[in-house]
Write an enzyme that holds these catalytic residues in place. Structure first.
Site, PDB file in Angstrom:
ATOM      1  CD  GLN A 156      -2.781   1.051   2.457  1.00 24.79           C
ATOM      2  OE1 GLN A 156      -3.702   0.269   2.519  1.00 24.79           O
ATOM      3  NE2 GLN A 156      -2.475   1.858   3.446  1.00 24.79           N
ATOM      4  CD  GLU A 198      -2.927   7.548   2.255  1.00 24.75           C
ATOM      5  OE1 GLU A 198      -1.770   7.807   2.624  1.00 24.75           O
ATOM      6  OE2 GLU A 198      -3.679   6.794   2.892  1.00 24.75           O
ATOM      7  CG  ASP A 235       0.592   0.367   5.709  1.00 26.66           C
ATOM      8  OD1 ASP A 235       0.537  -0.832   6.068  1.00 26.66           O
ATOM      9  OD2 ASP A 235      -0.367   1.165   5.841  1.00 26.66           O
ATOM     10  CD  GLU A 278       0.970   1.503   8.852  1.00 22.72           C
ATOM     11  OE1 GLU A 278       1.756   2.481   8.728  1.00 22.72           O
ATOM     12  OE2 GLU A 278      -0.245   1.609   8.622  1.00 22.72           O
ATOM     13  CE  LYS A 330      -4.726   4.631   9.766  1.00 19.70           C
ATOM     14  NZ  LYS A 330      -4.975   3.371   9.011  1.00 19.70           N
ATOM     15  CB  SER A 360      -6.832   6.240   2.107  1.00 24.79           C
ATOM     16  OG  SER A 360      -7.908   5.447   2.544  1.00 24.79           O
ATOM     17  CE  LYS A 381       0.792   5.497   6.524  1.00 23.31           C
ATOM     18  NZ  LYS A 381       0.306   4.126   6.730  1.00 23.31           N
TER      19      LYS A 381
HETATM   20  C1  2PG Z   1      -3.203   3.054   6.433  1.00 21.66           C
HETATM   21  C2  2PG Z   1      -4.121   4.179   5.974  1.00 21.66           C
HETATM   22  C3  2PG Z   1      -3.339   5.412   5.583  1.00 21.66           C
HETATM   23  P1  2PG Z   1      -6.522   3.706   5.176  1.00 21.66           P
HETATM   24  O1  2PG Z   1      -3.433   1.883   6.116  1.00 21.66           O
HETATM   25  O2  2PG Z   1      -2.263   3.300   7.177  1.00 21.66           O
HETATM   26  O3  2PG Z   1      -2.329   5.133   4.649  1.00 21.66           O
HETATM   27  O4  2PG Z   1      -4.955   3.774   4.926  1.00 21.66           O
HETATM   28  O5  2PG Z   1      -6.951   5.035   5.666  1.00 21.66           O
HETATM   29  O6  2PG Z   1      -7.146   3.343   3.831  1.00 21.66           O
HETATM   30  O7  2PG Z   1      -6.742   2.626   6.186  1.00 21.66           O
HETATM   31 MG    MG Z   2      -1.832   1.092   7.477  1.00 16.64          MG
END
Ligand code: 2PG
Ligand code: MG
Length: 420
Positions: A156, A198, A235, A278, A330, A360, A381
């Protein structure tokens, strides 16, 4: 003491053109409005199954204008813990599906902003209090793949960490150079397909290893030294790759067992200046995560995102079982500011590192930058170095670094990623 006079929800749009929810919290003394705080919920594409549930935007707006508005009115806005506890009670479900984690996180953050505004200070300063803080070290995406660019590479995020930079501003300067150099290299090869969700390049590579070599090339093209100045962070978001016991690499038309993926990653760590990985294995593949932490954890940072989903009980179990050595934070994975902070506190006490992260699907909301600085979380991040929902956050970091001035603690990049 300022009290909540009103809470309002509205439907707005995110960086993928999808509807999301914004919360506005009006606070005052007596009946006189004094300040307003506002925040917008982000949304993920590669979500962990343990994440709190987000409702559709219309339902989230209804939650805010109904239950939440009634439940928070007249409460003191400076009591973040009590406010978040009230939100959790009003929801009353373990996965937050009644109010919606998107409604909850927008309100929780908007309360924090309103309190800061009532005190006439920026949010980071209110959170830091008397503590001296440092600017966080950014992880910045250069190539995007996985769920953010289907049909591109399987991994990713291919990111850089400017480990040799002396400040947040210098890290962004170097990133601009590497981002431009990487784009120029892709263009020359006819391999540039646009940008992923992103803002990182959406490349046409033949393997998942090729971007690593390209990144090293781009760092050198930018006049910087791979490893010493600029290192690599990945990641894998490996839950997305998991199929029937194996890790499927669609780009390469093959599947790897956990053991083969483990060996591949160990080889990459030898070959490339990787400092952080990650979600190297799927969220339920604790045994593979544990084995990888045992073998690579002394050398690199191993981050649990979908693996921990910003849930204290999952983090505690990871700490007990020596799985990962860092957590991605998050706020929308859990729903409140207080629970996100509890994860950071537990991580810090256990010697785990942490990274505050965007999603994302993002907007102009810059709250997470304030959380990272105000709480003293040493990494941030936000996605790539393009598209305004990303740049708004990097630029907010520049403003905060300027405001901190000489009062800032030393920028921690070199200390965090000294060669082990
Ligand atoms: C992640 C996030 C940000 P998403 O996996 O770390 O890159 O992606 O918000 O789609 O979970
Ligand atoms: Mg991630």
């Amino acid at each position: 003491m300022a009290k909540i006079l009103d809470v309002k929800g509205r439907r707005v749009w995110d960086s993928r053109g999808r509807a999301t929810v914004e919360a506005e919290v009006v606070v005052g003394r007596g009946a006189t409005p004094l300040a307003v705080g506002r925040a917008i919920a982000p949304s993920g594409a590669s979500t962990g199954s343990g994440e709190a549930i987000a409702l559709d935007a219309e339902s989230a707006v209804r939650s805010i204008n109904g239950r939440i508005r009634e439940g928070l009115k007249a409460l003191s806005v400076s009591e973040q813990e009590a406010l978040d506890r009230r939100l959790i009670e009003l929801d009353g479900t373990p996965d937050r599906h009644r109010l919606g984690a998107n409604a909850m996180v927008a309100v929780s953050l908007a309360c924090a902003h309103a309190d800061a505004a009532a005190r006439k200070m920026p949010l980071w300063k209110k959170l830091a209090g008397e503590r001296r803080v440092a600017m966080p070290v950014p992880q910045i995406q250069i190539f995007g793949g996985g769920a953010h660019a289907r049909g591109s590479v399987d991994l990713q995020d291919y990111m850089i960490v400017c480990v040799g930079a002396g400040s947040f501003a210098e890290a962004l300067d170097w990133t601009a150079r590497v981002y431009a150099a990487a784009g120029a290299r892709l263009q020359k090869r006819g391999a540039l397909r646009g940008v992923a969700d992103e803002g990182g390049y959406w490349p046409a590579f033949k393997s998942n290893e090729e971007p690593l070599a390209e990144l090293v090339g781009a760092i050198a093209d930018a006049g910087l030294e791979p490893g010493a100045d600029v290192a690599i962070a990945l990641d894998l978001a490996a839950s997305q790759l998991y199929r029937a016991g194996n890790y499927h690499l669609a780009l390469e038309g093959r599947s790897l067992s956990a053991g083969q993926l483990h060996a591949t990653l160990m080889r990459w760590i030898e070959r490339y200046p990787i400092v952080s990985i990650e979600d190297p294995f799927a969220e339920h593949d604790a045994a593979a995560m544990q084995a990888f932490t045992r073998d690579a954890g002394e050398r690199i940072q191993i981050v649990g995102d979908d693996f921990f989903v910003t849930r204290l009980e999952k983090l505690k179990s990871g700490i007990e079982n020596k799985i990962c050595n860092a957590i991605l934070l998050k706020p929308n994975q859990v729903g409140t500011v207080t629970e996100t902070l509890a994860c950071w506190d537990a991580a810090r006490k256990a010697g785990y590192r942490a990274i505050v992260s965007a999603r994302s699907g993002e907007t102009e909301d810059v709250s997470i930058v304030h959380l990272a600085v105000g709480w003293g979380v040493p990494q941030l991040k936000v996605g790539s170095f393009a598209r305004s929902e990303r740049m708004a956050k990097w630029n907010e970091g520049l403003r905060i670094e300027e405001a901190l001035g000489a009062k800032a603690l030393p920028y921690p990049a070199g200390k965090l990623f000294r060669k082990r």
